[in-house]
Design an enzyme around this catalytic site. Structure first.
Site, PDB file in Angstrom:
ATOM      1  CB  CYS A  12      -0.720  -0.100   1.318  1.00  0.00           C
ATOM      2  SG  CYS A  12       0.072  -0.023   2.626  1.00  0.00           S
ATOM      3  CD  GLU A 125      -3.341   1.158  12.306  1.00  0.00           C
ATOM      4  OE1 GLU A 125      -3.072   0.656  11.278  1.00  0.00           O
ATOM      5  OE2 GLU A 125      -4.651   1.655  12.522  1.00  0.00           O
ATOM      6  CB  THR A 161      -5.709   1.650   9.137  1.00  0.00           C
ATOM      7  OG1 THR A 161      -4.716   0.986   9.379  1.00  0.00           O
ATOM      8  CG2 THR A 161      -5.563   3.220   9.594  1.00  0.00           C
TER       9      THR A 161
HETATM   10  S1  SF4 Z   1      -2.982   3.152   6.778  1.00  0.00           S
HETATM   11 FE1  SF4 Z   1      -2.065   1.156   6.819  1.00  0.00          FE
HETATM   12  S2  SF4 Z   1      -2.872   0.144   5.164  1.00  0.00           S
HETATM   13 FE2  SF4 Z   1      -3.372   2.135   4.632  1.00  0.00          FE
HETATM   14  S3  SF4 Z   1      -1.916   3.154   3.470  1.00  0.00           S
HETATM   15 FE3  SF4 Z   1      -1.303   3.539   5.558  1.00  0.00          FE
HETATM   16  S4  SF4 Z   1      -0.049   1.708   6.161  1.00  0.00           S
HETATM   17 FE4  SF4 Z   1      -1.156   1.107   4.290  1.00  0.00          FE
END
Ligand code: SF4
Length: 285
Positions: A12, A125, A161
């Site tokens: 990502c 996270e 997320t």
């Molecule tokens: S929030 Fe997490 S999944 Fe979304 S772009 Fe950022 S690192 Fe990647």
């Protein structure tokens, strides 16, 4: 055999950015460079980082000097302070979207809301968001957890997320019964939702669905879960070495997707397995 590849898969935006940060830092600073935890949940990438002289350490206690890079998941503010207090140079690779969640959680706390975080308590996270949310924040990971919460006048909620949107909606709905005022932020990352939607689209069309991502990658496990809901012949694999020819008996179409921590090289090795048998026709849908 026909291979259908999900139109959104693999690294990502946040992971690409974090890996680039490591590469640029390794090339530009003197002294030892570390990441606090593996930069992504992928052994191949961690090995690549080691080849650049960047080592993953699980705790600041293991780092005495040099530069420490914060990965995309982010960390609590106390960790940033502790690193600077030790005299370490800190390079913050936290994904901007995760920073946004941290800021929203802090703002809810400052405005007097009981902060609720929907996520896995042990996920880095979430640990980071809890730190930014201040004292009293609670983490819920199920409707049962919500049912066990006491009533509050004001509840503010954010999500890890990588959670599934429908599951978060159910949590938000349940929280309405726990307060007079509810403020819910949709903090689920588009990259996650897009990967899941693209994976489901492919999984519905194929005989066998492959999800490439390591077991300790939360978003890879979730991709496998959503694919398995529409295709029981779904297999999550970390690398091509885990593929089993018995899975493909009678299969005409195989689908492929990959978690946000899976590099292109891992995806290419799966497509190339075994010795070209799966390569008769490849399409991205
Ligand atoms: S929030 Fe997490 S999944 Fe979304 S772009 Fe950022 S690192 Fe990647």
């Amino acid at each position: 055999m026909k291979i259908l590849i999900a139109k959104e898969l693999g690294f990502c935006f946040g992971v690409k950015r974090a890996v680039k940060t490591v590469e640029e830092t390794a090339a530009s600073v003197n002294g030892q460079v570390y990441t606090l935890g593996p930069i992504v949940h992928n052994d191949e990438v961690v090995t690549q980082m080691q080849s650049l002289g960047v080592w993953a350490k699980d705790a600041l206690d293991e780092i005495d000097a040099g530069t420490v890079i914060i990965r995309a998941h982010g960390v609590p503010p106390e960790t940033l302070d502790a690193a600077r207090d030790k005299g370490l140079r800190v390079v913050d690779g936290t994904c901007p979207l995760v920073i946004k969640v941290q800021q929203l959680a802090r703002a809810l706390h400052d405005e007097g809301y009981q902060v609720v975080i929907y996520g896995a308590p042990e996920h880095p996270e979430v640990i980071g968001i809890v730190g930014w949310a201040g004292a009293g924040a609670v983490v819920v990971q199920s409707l049962e957890d919500v049912a066990a919460l006491p009533r509050h006048k004001k509840i503010g909620v954010v999500s890890q997320t990588t959670k599934i949107p429908a599951d978060y909606q159910a949590i938000v709905g349940a929280l309405m019964g726990k307060c007079q005022e509810l403020r819910a932020h949709n903090t689920i990352c588009n990259a996650t939702a897009q990967r899941q939607a693209a994976a489901i689209e492919v999984a519905q069309q194929v005989d066998v669905m492959l999800v490439i991502g390591e077991a300790h990658s939360s978003n890879s496990r979730r991709l496998a879960e959503v694919c398995a809901q529409v295709n029981p012949r779904t297999h999550r694999i970390a690398t091509a070495d885990e593929l089993d020819s018995a899975w493909f008996t009678g299969a005409e179409k195989v689908g492929i997707t990959a978690g946000a921590s899976t590099p292109d090289s891992s995806i290419e090795k799966v497509i190339a397995w075994p010795n070209g048998v799966m390569q008769s026709e490849i399409a991205q849908v």
